[in-house]
Design an enzyme around this catalytic site. Structure first.
Site, PDB file in Angstrom:
ATOM      1  N   GLY A   2       0.817  -1.218   0.000  1.00 53.08           N
ATOM      2  CA  GLY A   2       0.000   0.000   0.000  1.00 53.08           C
ATOM      3  C   GLY A   2       0.845   1.260   0.000  1.00 53.08           C
ATOM      4  O   GLY A   2       0.515   2.239   0.669  1.00 53.08           O
ATOM      5  N   ALA A   3       1.921   1.259  -0.801  1.00 56.28           N
ATOM      6  CA  ALA A   3       2.835   2.421  -0.827  1.00 56.28           C
ATOM      7  C   ALA A   3       2.372   3.511  -1.782  1.00 56.28           C
ATOM      8  O   ALA A   3       3.009   4.554  -1.874  1.00 56.28           O
ATOM      9  CB  ALA A   3       4.239   1.957  -1.217  1.00 56.28           C
ATOM     10  N   ASN A   4       1.252   3.287  -2.482  1.00 52.23           N
ATOM     11  CA  ASN A   4       0.832   4.261  -3.508  1.00 52.23           C
ATOM     12  C   ASN A   4       0.100   5.464  -2.943  1.00 52.23           C
ATOM     13  O   ASN A   4      -0.092   6.459  -3.641  1.00 52.23           O
ATOM     14  CB  ASN A   4      -0.047   3.577  -4.573  1.00 52.23           C
ATOM     15  CG  ASN A   4      -1.304   2.974  -3.977  1.00 52.23           C
ATOM     16  OD1 ASN A   4      -1.207   2.015  -3.208  1.00 52.23           O
ATOM     17  ND2 ASN A   4      -2.459   3.501  -4.291  1.00 52.23           N
ATOM     18  N   THR A   5      -0.325   5.386  -1.686  1.00 55.01           N
ATOM     19  CA  THR A   5      -1.098   6.518  -1.125  1.00 55.01           C
ATOM     20  C   THR A   5      -0.978   6.524   0.397  1.00 55.01           C
ATOM     21  O   THR A   5      -0.349   5.629   0.993  1.00 55.01           O
ATOM     22  CB  THR A   5      -2.582   6.421  -1.567  1.00 55.01           C
ATOM     23  OG1 THR A   5      -3.269   7.615  -1.182  1.00 55.01           O
ATOM     24  CG2 THR A   5      -3.286   5.237  -0.952  1.00 55.01           C
ATOM     25  N   ILE A  58      -0.370   6.797   4.303  1.00 51.35           N
ATOM     26  CA  ILE A  58       0.807   6.686   5.169  1.00 51.35           C
ATOM     27  C   ILE A  58       1.928   5.917   4.462  1.00 51.35           C
ATOM     28  O   ILE A  58       3.106   6.243   4.599  1.00 51.35           O
ATOM     29  CB  ILE A  58       0.422   5.965   6.485  1.00 51.35           C
ATOM     30  CG1 ILE A  58      -0.760   6.676   7.161  1.00 51.35           C
ATOM     31  CG2 ILE A  58       1.603   5.914   7.441  1.00 51.35           C
ATOM     32  CD1 ILE A  58      -1.420   5.858   8.267  1.00 51.35           C
ATOM     33  N   GLY A  59       1.531   4.908   3.682  1.00 48.71           N
ATOM     34  CA  GLY A  59       2.529   4.087   2.980  1.00 48.71           C
ATOM     35  C   GLY A  59       3.341   4.909   1.990  1.00 48.71           C
ATOM     36  O   GLY A  59       4.554   4.719   1.844  1.00 48.71           O
ATOM     37  N   SER A  77      -3.537  -0.889  14.706  1.00 50.49           N
ATOM     38  CA  SER A  77      -4.318   0.324  15.005  1.00 50.49           C
ATOM     39  C   SER A  77      -4.697   0.322  16.479  1.00 50.49           C
ATOM     40  O   SER A  77      -4.829  -0.750  17.093  1.00 50.49           O
ATOM     41  CB  SER A  77      -5.597   0.310  14.162  1.00 50.49           C
ATOM     42  OG  SER A  77      -6.486   1.288  14.620  1.00 50.49           O
ATOM     43  N   TYR A  83     -13.051  -4.921  11.746  1.00 46.12           N
ATOM     44  CA  TYR A  83     -11.817  -4.114  11.613  1.00 46.12           C
ATOM     45  C   TYR A  83     -10.985  -4.275  12.876  1.00 46.12           C
ATOM     46  O   TYR A  83      -9.773  -4.538  12.808  1.00 46.12           O
ATOM     47  CB  TYR A  83     -12.153  -2.638  11.382  1.00 46.12           C
ATOM     48  CG  TYR A  83     -10.909  -1.768  11.239  1.00 46.12           C
ATOM     49  CD1 TYR A  83     -10.061  -1.890  10.134  1.00 46.12           C
ATOM     50  CD2 TYR A  83     -10.546  -0.839  12.222  1.00 46.12           C
ATOM     51  CE1 TYR A  83      -8.910  -1.110  10.001  1.00 46.12           C
ATOM     52  CE2 TYR A  83      -9.401  -0.056  12.094  1.00 46.12           C
ATOM     53  CZ  TYR A  83      -8.588  -0.200  10.987  1.00 46.12           C
ATOM     54  OH  TYR A  83      -7.437   0.561  10.857  1.00 46.12           O
TER      55      TYR A  83
HETATM   56  N1  LIG Z   1      -5.655   6.479   8.787  1.00 45.13           N
HETATM   57  C1  LIG Z   1      -5.773   6.161  10.065  1.00 45.13           C
HETATM   58  O1  LIG Z   1      -6.293   6.955  10.876  1.00 45.13           O
HETATM   59  C2  LIG Z   1      -5.294   4.836  10.590  1.00 45.13           C
HETATM   60  C3  LIG Z   1      -5.447   4.552  11.964  1.00 45.13           C
HETATM   61  C4  LIG Z   1      -5.000   3.328  12.430  1.00 45.13           C
HETATM   62  C5  LIG Z   1      -4.417   2.419  11.568  1.00 45.13           C
HETATM   63  N2  LIG Z   1      -4.284   2.717  10.238  1.00 45.13           N
HETATM   64  C6  LIG Z   1      -3.677   1.739   9.355  1.00 45.13           C
HETATM   65  O2  LIG Z   1      -2.680   2.351   8.569  1.00 45.13           O
HETATM   66  C7  LIG Z   1      -2.522   1.631   7.339  1.00 45.13           C
HETATM   67  C8  LIG Z   1      -2.447   2.608   6.170  1.00 45.13           C
HETATM   68  O3  LIG Z   1      -3.686   3.290   6.105  1.00 45.13           O
HETATM   69  P1  LIG Z   1      -3.893   4.715   5.412  1.00 45.13           P
HETATM   70  O4  LIG Z   1      -4.509   5.570   6.438  1.00 45.13           O
HETATM   71  O5  LIG Z   1      -2.680   5.148   4.711  1.00 45.13           O
HETATM   72  O6  LIG Z   1      -5.070   4.325   4.384  1.00 45.13           O
HETATM   73  P2  LIG Z   1      -5.262   4.569   2.817  1.00 45.13           P
HETATM   74  O7  LIG Z   1      -4.846   5.943   2.456  1.00 45.13           O
HETATM   75  O8  LIG Z   1      -6.661   4.136   2.564  1.00 45.13           O
HETATM   76  O9  LIG Z   1      -4.233   3.536   2.167  1.00 45.13           O
HETATM   77  C9  LIG Z   1      -4.465   2.158   2.239  1.00 45.13           C
HETATM   78  C10 LIG Z   1      -3.524   1.443   1.280  1.00 45.13           C
HETATM   79  O10 LIG Z   1      -3.831   0.022   1.348  1.00 45.13           O
HETATM   80  C11 LIG Z   1      -3.946  -0.435   0.011  1.00 45.13           C
HETATM   81  N3  LIG Z   1      -4.786  -1.633  -0.106  1.00 45.13           N
HETATM   82  C12 LIG Z   1      -6.052  -1.813   0.323  1.00 45.13           C
HETATM   83  N4  LIG Z   1      -6.493  -3.017  -0.068  1.00 45.13           N
HETATM   84  C13 LIG Z   1      -5.489  -3.609  -0.760  1.00 45.13           C
HETATM   85  C14 LIG Z   1      -5.346  -4.839  -1.436  1.00 45.13           C
HETATM   86  N5  LIG Z   1      -6.339  -5.735  -1.516  1.00 45.13           N
HETATM   87  N6  LIG Z   1      -4.157  -5.126  -2.020  1.00 45.13           N
HETATM   88  C15 LIG Z   1      -3.146  -4.236  -1.997  1.00 45.13           C
HETATM   89  N7  LIG Z   1      -3.220  -3.043  -1.394  1.00 45.13           N
HETATM   90  C16 LIG Z   1      -4.394  -2.728  -0.787  1.00 45.13           C
HETATM   91  C17 LIG Z   1      -4.570   0.732  -0.733  1.00 45.13           C
HETATM   92  O11 LIG Z   1      -4.443   0.552  -2.130  1.00 45.13           O
HETATM   93  P3  LIG Z   1      -5.455   1.286  -3.154  1.00 45.13           P
HETATM   94  O12 LIG Z   1      -4.988   2.712  -3.259  1.00 45.13           O
HETATM   95  O13 LIG Z   1      -5.278   0.506  -4.418  1.00 45.13           O
HETATM   96  O14 LIG Z   1      -6.833   1.177  -2.571  1.00 45.13           O
HETATM   97  C18 LIG Z   1      -3.722   1.862  -0.177  1.00 45.13           C
HETATM   98  O15 LIG Z   1      -2.475   1.883  -0.818  1.00 45.13           O
HETATM   99  C19 LIG Z   1      -3.681   0.642   7.275  1.00 45.13           C
HETATM  100  O16 LIG Z   1      -3.236  -0.642   7.650  1.00 45.13           O
HETATM  101  C20 LIG Z   1      -4.652   1.161   8.335  1.00 45.13           C
HETATM  102  O17 LIG Z   1      -5.467   0.150   8.887  1.00 45.13           O
HETATM  103  C21 LIG Z   1      -4.680   3.923   9.734  1.00 45.13           C
END
Ligand SMILES: NC(=O)c1ccc[n+]([C@@H]2O[C@H](COP(=O)([O-])OP(=O)(O)OC[C@H]3O[C@@H](n4cnc5c(N)ncnc54)[C@H](OP(=O)(O)O)[C@@H]3O)[C@@H](O)[C@H]2O)c1
Length: 310
Positions: free
Chosen positions: A25-28, A30-31, A154, A181
């Site tokens: 998930g490095a395309n958007t 936190i990644g 999380s 979740y």
């Molecule tokens: N944001 C928060 O407040 C928060 C809080 C606690 C924990 N987290 C954790 O932090 C991590 C990163 O989240 P984020 O906030 O950066 O969310 P995000 O912006 O929604 O990014 C999620 C990433 O996961 C990828 N992904 C989802 N399903 C996938 C699949 N089937 N195969 C490959 N890649 C997949 C997405 O790809 P696409 O772009 O193709 O969809 C995207 O790159 C997650 O594990 C999340 O649970 C976040």
């Protein structure tokens, strides 16, 4: 909003020249920030993402910004165990010297759905696929020590209470967007703790496996959660930036302190401090049950699966 002191900042990331990292998930979100900051320090970064058309422009932007040309896309869809298998085969066939695995991708509170293998979406993406990916890449990480495994959990893991009810995890009648979740994120902590324990028992000293809560971060993760206006208010009021959200996992993935202090099997929170794990996710019994359940699931779903190498 309470902002803890920053124990770790981007400037503290050491030189990563000669290191290779895989980031799911490095395309958007936190990644992407993790990929950018690690690229700035000379790391070779493999973008393990599901959509090439979304990922290649991001790679180009980061190449331009950092001058680092060692950035590449390798397809990985965590909703398909065949895709994970193919990804691992690709990495192994290239003799990559893997040093850092950042299990960052995730989905949150989506409507009920099943992966290609018939596993509930959140449990499949957040836990099962990352378990399979990590254990299959473990020999490479053991060959290239010191190495790091970081799985993004999380604070939501604390919402999983009572039991994980694994036998019913993919039953639509038992589905709760919220609790599934929380369970998947508790699974991230339990997997981390059990893997660290197994590595210790095997006598592996130099693979540092940990997990983290990134903070409540302004990203696209809430896409299934709230209506647009509410999401905007929520984001403006309660959240931190993706840059700040990347710090806890960047700390575990790169800080020399992790080796100096022998940090293993731990759960970290912003900004690079130890966090408190729930009772459910602290239980060794739950960790073992989850491990055995996931192994059996993989045996059922993946042709020729021989079991994890640890
Ligand atoms: N944001 C928060 O407040 C928060 C809080 C606690 C924990 N987290 C954790 O932090 C991590 C990163 O989240 P984020 O906030 O950066 O969310 P995000 O912006 O929604 O990014 C999620 C990433 O996961 C990828 N992904 C989802 N399903 C996938 C699949 N089937 N195969 C490959 N890649 C997949 C997405 O790809 P696409 O772009 O193709 O969809 C995207 O790159 C997650 O594990 C999340 O649970 C976040």
């Amino acid at each position: 909003m309470f902002c803890p002191k920053k124990h770790f900042e981007f400037k503290d990331i050491p030189d990563l020249t000669g290191k290779t990292a895989i980031i799911t998930g490095a395309n958007t979100g936190i990644g992407r920030v993790c990929a950018l900051e690690m690229a700035k320090k000379g790391c070779k970064v493999i973008f393990a993402c599901r959509t090439e058309s979304k990922t290649l422009p991001v790679i180009e932007e980061i190449k331009k910004e950092t001058g680092n040309t060692q950035l590449e896309f390798v397809a990985l869809d965590l909703m398909s165990l065949q895709s994970v298998k193919k990804f691992v085969e690709t990495i192994k066939s290239r003799n990559e010297k893997l040093n850092i695995l950042l299990n960052n991708a995730g989905v949150m509170m989506c409507p009920f759905g099943l992966s290609a293998d018939g596993i509930e979406t959140q449990f499949a993406t957040n836990h099962v696929a990352h378990f399979y990916l990590t254990t299959q890449l473990l020999p490479l990480l053991e060959e290239n020590t010191p190495s790091r495994i970081v799985t993004v959990s999380s604070l939501g893991h604390r919402g999983a209470i009572g039991s994980l009810d694994l036998e019913n995890i993919s039953d639509p009648k038992k589905y709760s967007r919220h609790f599934h979740y929380c369970k998947s994120k508790a699974a991230n902590v339990l997997f981390t703790r059990e893997l660290a324990k197994r590595l210790k028992e095997k006598g592996v000293e130099n693979v540092f496996v940990n997990c983290n809560h990134p903070g409540v971060v302004r990203s696209d993760l809430t896409r299934h959660l709230l209506g647009t206006t509410l999401t905007k208010i929520y984001n403006a009021t309660f959240t931190i930036t993706t840059e700040d959200g990347a710090l806890a996992q960047l700390y575990l993935a790169t800080s020399p302190e992790v080796e100096e202090k022998n940090v293993k099997g731990q759960y970290y929170v912003p900004y690079g401090d130890v966090g408190t794990v729930s009772a459910l996710a602290s239980s060794d019994k739950n960790a073992l049950e989850l491990w055995d359940f996931t192994e059996n699931l993989l045996k059922e779903k993946v042709d020729g699966y021989k079991g994890s190498p640890i």
